[in-house]
Design a protein around this motif. Structure first.
Motif, short mmCIF file in Angstrom:
data_model
loop_
_atom_site.label_atom_id
_atom_site.label_comp_id
_atom_site.label_asym_id
_atom_site.label_seq_id
_atom_site.Cartn_x
_atom_site.Cartn_y
_atom_site.Cartn_z
N PHE A 37 0.81 -1.21 0.00
CA PHE A 37 0.00 0.00 0.00
C PHE A 37 0.85 1.27 0.00
CE2 PHE A 37 -2.34 -3.40 2.02
CZ PHE A 37 -3.62 -3.29 1.50
N LEU A 38 2.16 1.12 0.12
CA LEU A 38 3.03 2.28 0.36
C LEU A 38 3.92 2.63 -0.83
CD1 LEU A 38 4.06 1.46 4.04
CD2 LEU A 38 2.18 2.90 3.21
N THR A 39 3.73 1.93 -1.94
CA THR A 39 4.48 2.21 -3.16
C THR A 39 3.50 2.28 -4.32
OG1 THR A 39 6.44 1.06 -2.33
CG2 THR A 39 6.29 1.40 -4.72
N ASP A 40 3.67 3.25 -5.19
CA ASP A 40 2.75 3.38 -6.32
C ASP A 40 3.06 2.32 -7.39
OD1 ASP A 40 5.15 4.65 -7.28
OD2 ASP A 40 3.95 5.58 -8.84
N TRP A 41 2.15 2.19 -8.36
CA TRP A 41 2.26 1.14 -9.38
C TRP A 41 3.56 1.23 -10.16
CZ3 TRP A 41 2.49 1.35 -14.78
CH2 TRP A 41 2.34 0.13 -15.43
N GLY A 43 6.36 2.33 -9.10
CA GLY A 43 7.55 2.23 -8.26
C GLY A 43 8.28 3.54 -8.14
N ARG A 44 7.60 4.61 -8.45
CA ARG A 44 8.22 5.94 -8.45
C ARG A 44 8.12 6.60 -7.07
NH1 ARG A 44 8.62 10.29 -12.12
NH2 ARG A 44 9.75 11.95 -11.04
N PHE A 45 6.99 6.40 -6.39
CA PHE A 45 6.76 7.06 -5.10
C PHE A 45 6.69 6.01 -3.99
CE2 PHE A 45 4.97 9.98 -8.25
CZ PHE A 45 5.62 11.16 -7.89
N HIS A 46 7.37 6.30 -2.90
CA HIS A 46 7.39 5.41 -1.74
C HIS A 46 7.06 6.24 -0.50
CE1 HIS A 46 9.49 2.47 -4.32
NE2 HIS A 46 10.18 3.52 -4.76
N GLY A 47 6.27 5.68 0.38
CA GLY A 47 5.89 6.41 1.58
C GLY A 47 5.86 5.51 2.79
N ALA A 48 5.34 6.05 3.87
CA ALA A 48 5.19 5.32 5.13
C ALA A 48 3.84 5.70 5.73
CB ALA A 48 6.33 5.65 6.09
N ALA A 49 3.33 4.87 6.60
CA ALA A 49 2.02 5.14 7.20
C ALA A 49 1.97 4.61 8.61
CB ALA A 49 0.89 4.52 6.36
N ARG A 50 1.16 5.24 9.41
CA ARG A 50 0.89 4.78 10.77
C ARG A 50 0.25 3.39 10.71
NH1 ARG A 50 -0.42 8.37 15.39
NH2 ARG A 50 0.11 9.97 13.88
N CYS A 51 -0.66 3.21 9.77
CA CYS A 51 -1.31 1.92 9.57
C CYS A 51 -2.14 1.97 8.29
CB CYS A 51 -2.21 1.55 10.76
SG CYS A 51 -3.58 2.70 11.03
N GLY A 79 -7.54 3.31 -3.64
CA GLY A 79 -8.34 2.31 -4.32
C GLY A 79 -7.48 1.14 -4.74
N GLY A 80 -7.38 0.88 -6.04
CA GLY A 80 -6.59 -0.24 -6.52
C GLY A 80 -5.10 0.04 -6.60
N ASN A 81 -4.69 1.26 -6.31
CA ASN A 81 -3.28 1.65 -6.31
C ASN A 81 -2.63 1.43 -7.67
OD1 ASN A 81 -1.00 2.78 -5.12
ND2 ASN A 81 -0.25 0.84 -4.31
#
Length: 472
Positions: A37-41, A43-51, A79-81
């Motif tokens: 859920f933390l990387t876009d299709w 592979g360009r953007f990467h993030g982090a989340a609390r949950c 949605g479907g990311n």
């Protein structure tokens, strides 16, 4: 619109509250579970989340939003990311809660007499198409990612696809919405009306807003009669100008029975042939190709029309699909271009639109300027020439050279987008803005437009917690 948070609760406290709303198994915190859920299709953007939270109903979405609002915690709807601009990817702070809509996946109702389908936003596009087909109807939105992309994401980015020429984009296909607002309130606008002149058309605020103004949880969508026949053909054309001329000739002859008209370069086709197993060249090689679809027409009428085109200078070769299987193989050549380019390596992508008449000028001007500035550049151009939307992707064929070239993205974007702007076009036709084009938007939108967008954002999301850092 980022917000400053001064009293964020402990992660464990908020996670416990969220688990009480959706169930402990629907709150993901383990890195192995959250990673998809933390990387876009791309592979360009990467993030982090609390949950990652996976609510199972609109009421649960509203309760999750209220809990995050009370905690002052930002929300990223997803949605479907399958997006291309990072709109569904959180930033790297790890503060945000990602709300995945994939459990809201019910087909609620099909009204054949009203030609509408009511769905939850987590339904895949393919599931909606299949439900329409089972009711002997057509839902015409068609995308390469239709097996995984979700209706909520399609609406949030105002998706286009290959049949915009006949049926319009996602905005044109939507009659009603249900939306959870940044306040946690639920707006029920699920009406299957084609005329409703009772003030502002509120649904239009949320279509194309990329989750920055609220979370779409349901929709009433238009259906159409299923075509009795479809004729698909692959045609060789010498230039983009010849393709535009062919488009206008086809529209003049067949009007709305021309349902799709795609332009594909030889470079684009070459990537598919190289990277997608089973792909085969349908005709002799050409610099450019057109993939056209006609509906509710006898194949003999299309073939007679094409024979006239072959006798002239506009079409040099072609093939008409003789079965659904063959038509599917032709469409696979078009639909697999993005996947083939992803396999080949990273590229600088553009999703632009210009007036259809300006497509040849855009390609000629931009190709020339880029080739001069970046010798050896590889230009992968393809898209929906019928509505002026081109995907214009740039890279170097050598991986080592490409790594250096990618660092030139700001300069490349400026050259491409300045040409688009000069031709009165748009820097985003169907992929949205997200994180990728947020700063570019300010350059090409007028101050009045930006101010209006900020005013709407402030009115609906005064704390800036709904998908912050996206669009504006």
């Amino acid at each position: 619109m980022p917000t400053t948070m001064t009293s964020t609760p402990k992660s464990s406290d908020l996670i416990e509250i969220l688990a009480g709303i959706v169930g402990a198994t629907q709150v993901l915190t383990d890195p192995a579970d959250t990673a998809p859920f933390l990387t876009d299709w791309r592979g360009r953007f990467h993030g982090a989340a609390r949950c990652i939270v996976r609510p199972g109903s609109t009421a649960e979405v509203a309760a999750v939003v209220k809990a995050c609002l009370c905690a002052g915690v930002p929300i990223v709807p997803q949605g479907g990311n399958t997006g291309h601009c990072g709109a569904a990817t959180p930033d790297g702070s790890g503060v945000a809660v990602v709300i995945s809509l994939n459990r809201l996946n019910r087909i609620v109702a099909v009204d054949r007499k009203n030609n509408t389908i009511s769905v939850e936003s987590g339904c895949t596009l393919a599931a909606v198409q299949q439900a329409a087909h089972a009711a002997e109807r057509l839902f015409p939105l068609a995308l390469a990612s239709e097996g995984t992309c979700q209706i909520g994401g399609n609406l949030s980015t105002n998706a286009g696809g290959v049949q915009v020429l006949r049926y319009g984009n996602a905005r044109d296909l939507t009659l009603g919405l249900e939306v959870v607002l940044p306040s946690g309130e639920i707006w029920d606008g699920l009406r299957g009306l084609r005329k409703d002149n009772t003030g502002y058309d509120l649904k239009q605020l949320f279509i194309g807003a990329e989750g920055t103004l609220g979370i779409i949880t349901g929709a009433v969508l238009k259906l159409f009669p299923r075509p009795t026949t479809q004729v698909t053909c692959w045609l060789n054309v010498p230039t983009p100008a010849a393709a535009v001329d062919l488009l206008n000739a086809a529209k003049s002859k067949f009007d709305a029975q021309l349902t799709a008209f795609e332009l594909i370069s030889e470079t684009s086709l070459g990537l598919v042939l190289r990277h997608i197993p089973g792909s085969q060249r349908p005709t002799e090689a050409s610099l450019w190709y057109v993939l056209a679809e006609f509906s509710d027409l006898d194949v003999s009428k299309v073939e007679a029309w094409l024979a006239d085109r072959l006798a002239g200078a506009g079409v040099t070769d072609g093939v008409v699909a003789q079965s659904e299987t063959q038509a599917g193989k032709l469409w696979a050549l078009r639909e697999n271009i993005s996947e083939a380019q992803k396999i080949d390596g990273v590229s600088i992508k553009h999703d632009v639109s210009v007036p259809v008449s300006s497509i040849p000028a855009f390609l000629a001007m931009t190709d020339a300027s880029l080739e001069k500035a970046f010798p050896g550049i590889r230009i992968v151009a393809f898209g929906h020439v019928g509505d002026g939307n081109l995907h214009y992707n740039l890279s170097k064929s050598d991986a080592q050279e490409n790594a250096a070239f990618i660092a030139s993205q700001p300069a490349v974007n400026r050259m491409v987008h300045d040409t688009v702007h000069a031709l009165h076009g748009s820097i985003s036709a169907e992929h949205g803005i997200g994180q990728l084009k947020r700063d570019e938007l300010v350059r090409y939108k007028s101050p009045v437009e930006i101010a209006l967008m900020r005013t709407i954002k402030q009115a609906l999301d005064p704390r800036g917690l709904m998908n912050p850092g996206k669009v504006i």
